[in-house]
Design a protein around this motif. Structure first.
Motif, PDB file in Angstrom:
ATOM      1  N   GLU A 200      51.213 -15.075   1.896  1.00  0.00           N
ATOM      2  CA  GLU A 200      50.505 -15.999   1.001  1.00  0.00           C
ATOM      3  C   GLU A 200      49.632 -16.970   1.799  1.00  0.00           C
ATOM      4  OE1 GLU A 200      49.755 -19.511  -1.516  1.00  0.00           O
ATOM      5  OE2 GLU A 200      50.840 -19.423   0.393  1.00  0.00           O
ATOM      6  N   GLY A 201      50.202 -17.512   2.887  1.00  0.00           N
ATOM      7  CA  GLY A 201      49.454 -18.465   3.715  1.00  0.00           C
ATOM      8  C   GLY A 201      48.253 -17.828   4.380  1.00  0.00           C
ATOM      9  N   SER A 202      48.460 -16.626   4.940  1.00  0.00           N
ATOM     10  CA  SER A 202      47.345 -15.939   5.613  1.00  0.00           C
ATOM     11  C   SER A 202      46.272 -15.528   4.611  1.00  0.00           C
ATOM     12  CB  SER A 202      47.854 -14.714   6.381  1.00  0.00           C
ATOM     13  OG  SER A 202      48.491 -13.806   5.505  1.00  0.00           O
ATOM     14  N   MET A 203      46.699 -15.164   3.389  1.00  0.00           N
ATOM     15  CA  MET A 203      45.730 -14.777   2.363  1.00  0.00           C
ATOM     16  C   MET A 203      44.839 -15.962   1.990  1.00  0.00           C
ATOM     17  SD  MET A 203      46.446 -13.098  -1.396  1.00  0.00           S
ATOM     18  CE  MET A 203      47.203 -14.605  -2.033  1.00  0.00           C
ATOM     19  N   VAL A 204      45.455 -17.133   1.792  1.00  0.00           N
ATOM     20  CA  VAL A 204      44.692 -18.335   1.438  1.00  0.00           C
ATOM     21  C   VAL A 204      43.718 -18.707   2.550  1.00  0.00           C
ATOM     22  CG1 VAL A 204      44.852 -20.816   1.004  1.00  0.00           C
ATOM     23  CG2 VAL A 204      46.437 -19.258  -0.137  1.00  0.00           C
ATOM     24  N   VAL A 205      44.219 -18.756   3.784  1.00  0.00           N
ATOM     25  CA  VAL A 205      43.375 -19.128   4.926  1.00  0.00           C
ATOM     26  C   VAL A 205      42.255 -18.105   5.122  1.00  0.00           C
ATOM     27  CG1 VAL A 205      43.323 -19.425   7.436  1.00  0.00           C
ATOM     28  CG2 VAL A 205      45.168 -20.443   6.104  1.00  0.00           C
TER      29      VAL A 205
END
Length: 310
Positions: A200-205
């Motif tokens: 989720e974090g890598s997708m947002v960034v």
């Protein structure tokens, strides 16, 4: 193993495992913190008081300064306490409250940088329609959207990490409560939490970074098509400060959160974390001010007014 309850809390290691001069380090961080507040407040004051700076770009820049002040305030006071005491305790609720605001402000800054890239894209690629598109209603929606999205993203991660089991080892090898060291500290299985946080974090960034990248590719193409050299220079100048800030912000974020677990080093993470939690909030107003004549003139007027009144 004894589970950490709501009253036992955690202990922040700070830099107690480093060999350094405590007095000099404390003084340096304190000076940086004071300068961060001063520089960002001066920038906000200049934007508020100068009629020439009442534009969407400077409105976003003023909001970025608010985020930088808040970001620094969430981390620096606890760091100063760690330096004074070697190690410092933090309550269970206090730790996750710090995580919430830390992620909220970091995400909001990332969203603001993306919105600022979109603003520059509209201003350079659609100059005649810019004022019609970037109206007060859209400005309000974009700013509220940044804060709401940042809050939801932060709430999601904070809740997930707070549900993990924390046992006898309460020592966090950091000067702040953050997700990676707390996951390392948990005595329960963290596979699903790590997978969720990473994806989720890598997708947002990644989405935000690609949005900024595509915006600047289109901006660069539009600038290269300009016939007038002075117009090209002015357009590039309005974007260069933003590009420097983006590289500084995303460079440290990617180093900390998006590398293999085998490369994890708490000592390196603490040093790099200081860049985007302490150094970046100080550098941002200087980067924007030193490369922008309008901001320089507004700052000079504000300083002259302050001294004349005193």
């Amino acid at each position: 193993m004894e589970k950490v309850n709501f009253t036992s809390g955690f202990i922040l290691l700070g830099f107690s495992d480093f060999h350094y001069n405590h007095g000099s380090f404390f003084s340096t961080i304190l000076v940086i913190y004071i300068l961060t507040w001063t520089a960002n407040l001066l920038l906000i004051g200049s934007i508020k008081l100068s009629p020439h700076l009442q534009t969407p770009m400077y409105f976003f820049l003023g909001n970025l300064s608010v985020v930088d002040i808040s970001f620094s305030t969430v981390t620096v006071p606890k760091l100063l306490s760690c330096i004074l005491h070697g190690e410092d305790s933090i309550s269970f609720h206090g730790c996750f409250l710090q995580i919430f605001f830390f992620i909220l402000l970091g995400t909001t800054e990332s969203l603001l940088l993306s919105v600022m890239a979109f603003d520059r894209y509209l201003a350079i690629c659609y100059p005649l329609r810019y004022t019609l598109i970037m109206n007060d209603k859209l400005l309000f929606m974009l700013i509220v959207g940044c804060w709401v999205a940042g809050s939801l993203h932060s709430l999601l991660h904070t809740y997930n990490v707070s549900q993990l089991a924390y046992c006898e080892d309460r020592l966090i090898p950091h000067f702040l409560c953050d997700v990676p060291p707390l996951i390392k500290l948990s005595c329960s299985s963290t596979t699903l939490e790590e997978l969720f946080i990473f994806t989720e974090g890598s997708m947002v960034v990644t989405i935000l970074f690609l949005f900024v990248l595509i915006s600047y590719v289109l901006i660069a193409r539009a600038i290269l098509k300009m016939i007038n050299k002075s117009s090209r220079s002015k357009a590039f100048s309005s974007c260069s400060s933003h590009l420097i800030v983006i590289c500084l912000f995303y460079g440290t974020i990617i180093f900390i959160y998006f590398r293999p677990p085998s490369d994890y080093s708490s000592q390196y993470d603490r040093i790099v974390s200081m860049v985007y939690t302490i150094i970046t909030p100080l550098l941002n107003p200087f980067i924007y001010s030193l490369r922008n004549q309008d901001v320089k003139q507004a700052l000079k007027k504000l300083i002259v007014q302050c001294f004349s009144h005193s």
